[in-house]
Design a protein around this motif. Structure first.
Motif, PDB file in Angstrom:
ATOM      1  N   GLN A 228     -12.663   3.271  14.487  1.00  0.00           N
ATOM      2  CA  GLN A 228     -12.645   3.629  13.068  1.00  0.00           C
ATOM      3  C   GLN A 228     -12.799   5.129  12.868  1.00  0.00           C
ATOM      4  O   GLN A 228     -12.141   5.705  12.004  1.00  0.00           O
ATOM      5  N   MET A 229     -13.637   5.763  13.662  1.00  0.00           N
ATOM      6  CA  MET A 229     -13.783   7.215  13.568  1.00  0.00           C
ATOM      7  C   MET A 229     -12.469   7.905  13.930  1.00  0.00           C
ATOM      8  O   MET A 229     -12.059   8.861  13.260  1.00  0.00           O
ATOM      9  N   ALA A 230     -11.804   7.417  14.970  1.00  0.00           N
ATOM     10  CA  ALA A 230     -10.522   8.000  15.380  1.00  0.00           C
ATOM     11  C   ALA A 230      -9.465   7.804  14.294  1.00  0.00           C
ATOM     12  O   ALA A 230      -8.704   8.726  13.978  1.00  0.00           O
ATOM     13  N   ALA A 231      -9.426   6.623  13.703  1.00  0.00           N
ATOM     14  CA  ALA A 231      -8.464   6.355  12.626  1.00  0.00           C
ATOM     15  C   ALA A 231      -8.750   7.249  11.424  1.00  0.00           C
ATOM     16  O   ALA A 231      -7.821   7.798  10.813  1.00  0.00           O
ATOM     17  N   LEU A 232     -10.014   7.414  11.094  1.00  0.00           N
ATOM     18  CA  LEU A 232     -10.387   8.303  10.003  1.00  0.00           C
ATOM     19  C   LEU A 232      -9.953   9.731  10.318  1.00  0.00           C
ATOM     20  O   LEU A 232      -9.438  10.443   9.452  1.00  0.00           O
ATOM     21  N   GLY A 233     -10.135  10.151  11.546  1.00  0.00           N
ATOM     22  CA  GLY A 233      -9.703  11.492  11.957  1.00  0.00           C
ATOM     23  C   GLY A 233      -8.205  11.681  11.803  1.00  0.00           C
ATOM     24  O   GLY A 233      -7.741  12.722  11.330  1.00  0.00           O
ATOM     25  N   ASP A 234      -7.440  10.666  12.172  1.00  0.00           N
ATOM     26  CA  ASP A 234      -5.974  10.733  12.019  1.00  0.00           C
ATOM     27  C   ASP A 234      -5.592  10.870  10.546  1.00  0.00           C
ATOM     28  O   ASP A 234      -4.723  11.667  10.191  1.00  0.00           O
ATOM     29  N   ILE A 235      -6.222  10.085   9.705  1.00  0.00           N
ATOM     30  CA  ILE A 235      -5.929  10.145   8.268  1.00  0.00           C
ATOM     31  C   ILE A 235      -6.354  11.498   7.708  1.00  0.00           C
ATOM     32  O   ILE A 235      -5.627  12.108   6.915  1.00  0.00           O
ATOM     33  N   TYR A 236      -7.501  11.985   8.125  1.00  0.00           N
ATOM     34  CA  TYR A 236      -8.009  13.263   7.632  1.00  0.00           C
ATOM     35  C   TYR A 236      -7.079  14.414   8.014  1.00  0.00           C
ATOM     36  O   TYR A 236      -6.884  15.342   7.239  1.00  0.00           O
ATOM     37  N   ARG A 237      -6.484  14.347   9.189  1.00  0.00           N
ATOM     38  CA  ARG A 237      -5.557  15.400   9.621  1.00  0.00           C
ATOM     39  C   ARG A 237      -4.271  15.393   8.791  1.00  0.00           C
ATOM     40  O   ARG A 237      -3.698  16.446   8.538  1.00  0.00           O
ATOM     41  N   THR A 238      -3.836  14.218   8.368  1.00  0.00           N
ATOM     42  CA  THR A 238      -2.576  14.141   7.630  1.00  0.00           C
ATOM     43  C   THR A 238      -2.756  14.127   6.116  1.00  0.00           C
ATOM     44  O   THR A 238      -1.861  14.554   5.388  1.00  0.00           O
TER      45      THR A 238
ATOM     46  N   MET B  84       0.849  -1.184   0.000  1.00  0.00           N
ATOM     47  CA  MET B  84       0.000   0.000   0.000  1.00  0.00           C
ATOM     48  C   MET B  84       0.887   1.237   0.000  1.00  0.00           C
ATOM     49  O   MET B  84       1.813   1.346   0.784  1.00  0.00           O
ATOM     50  N   HIS B  85       0.618   2.152  -0.884  1.00  0.00           N
ATOM     51  CA  HIS B  85       1.335   3.409  -0.965  1.00  0.00           C
ATOM     52  C   HIS B  85       0.969   4.249   0.246  1.00  0.00           C
ATOM     53  O   HIS B  85      -0.163   4.197   0.739  1.00  0.00           O
ATOM     54  N   GLU B  86       1.886   5.059   0.725  1.00  0.00           N
ATOM     55  CA  GLU B  86       1.640   5.802   1.964  1.00  0.00           C
ATOM     56  C   GLU B  86       0.492   6.803   1.867  1.00  0.00           C
ATOM     57  O   GLU B  86      -0.056   7.222   2.879  1.00  0.00           O
TER      58      GLU B  86
ATOM     59  N   VAL C 125      -6.994  15.692   1.568  1.00  0.00           N
ATOM     60  CA  VAL C 125      -7.423  15.593   0.171  1.00  0.00           C
ATOM     61  C   VAL C 125      -7.786  14.152  -0.178  1.00  0.00           C
ATOM     62  O   VAL C 125      -8.771  13.897  -0.866  1.00  0.00           O
ATOM     63  N   ARG C 126      -7.018  13.194   0.302  1.00  0.00           N
ATOM     64  CA  ARG C 126      -7.314  11.779   0.030  1.00  0.00           C
ATOM     65  C   ARG C 126      -8.664  11.378   0.615  1.00  0.00           C
ATOM     66  O   ARG C 126      -9.419  10.632   0.003  1.00  0.00           O
ATOM     67  N   VAL C 127      -8.952  11.866   1.814  1.00  0.00           N
ATOM     68  CA  VAL C 127     -10.238  11.532   2.443  1.00  0.00           C
ATOM     69  C   VAL C 127     -11.376  12.177   1.666  1.00  0.00           C
ATOM     70  O   VAL C 127     -12.391  11.525   1.375  1.00  0.00           O
ATOM     71  N   ILE C 128     -11.214  13.435   1.281  1.00  0.00           N
ATOM     72  CA  ILE C 128     -12.259  14.122   0.518  1.00  0.00           C
ATOM     73  C   ILE C 128     -12.472  13.424  -0.819  1.00  0.00           C
ATOM     74  O   ILE C 128     -13.617  13.231  -1.250  1.00  0.00           O
TER      75      ILE C 128
END
Length: 131
Positions: A88-98, A1-3, A101-104
């Motif tokens: 899962q919400m917390a993990a999504l929040g971590d990804i969204y902070r970093t 998986m790409h970072e 654009v990928r999450v959107i």
């Protein structure tokens, strides 16, 4: 998986529960402090959307089981207590902070893929000349 990729479990979570960035922002308010209770006004003050829109998303998050509605009118909602969803919400929040654009992209690309699949269902397929 790409970072820059989002893990499949989080993509699935987005696909199932997240329909807009506004809804995501509301969800993440709750997952940041799962024990805190929020009123519609308090969520509105943090999100700065419209009270009607905030209420709509809160009600939907309750229907989806991500939030719980409380009987106290001043603190009407809090995060669900189901640990797997909170994680899962917390993990999504971590990804969204970093990688916001990928999450959107994951939120809105799903809609484009669904629309394309729907359109493809109406394509006229060539008939086999040998039949």
């Amino acid at each position: 998986m790409h970072e820059t990729d989002i893990p499949p479990s989080i993509r699935s979570f987005i696909s199932r529960y997240v329909r807009s960035v506004e809804q995501l922002e509301i969800m993440l308010l709750f997952s940041g402090n799962p024990d805190d209770a929020w009123s519609v006004q308090k969520v509105y003050d943090a999100i700065l959307s419209t009270p009607k829109s905030v209420q709509k998303w809160l009600d939907e998050l309750v229907r989806d089981g991500l939030l719980e509605k409380l009987s106290d009118p001043d603190a009407s909602y809090r995060c669900c207590t189901k640990e797997s969803l909170v994680a899962q919400m917390a993990a999504l929040g971590d990804i969204y902070r970093t990688r916001p654009v990928r999450v959107i992209e994951a939120i809105y690309k799903r809609d484009a893929n669904a629309a394309q699949s729907f359109a493809d269902a109406f394509k006229i397929k060539p008939t086999d000349q040998n039949s």
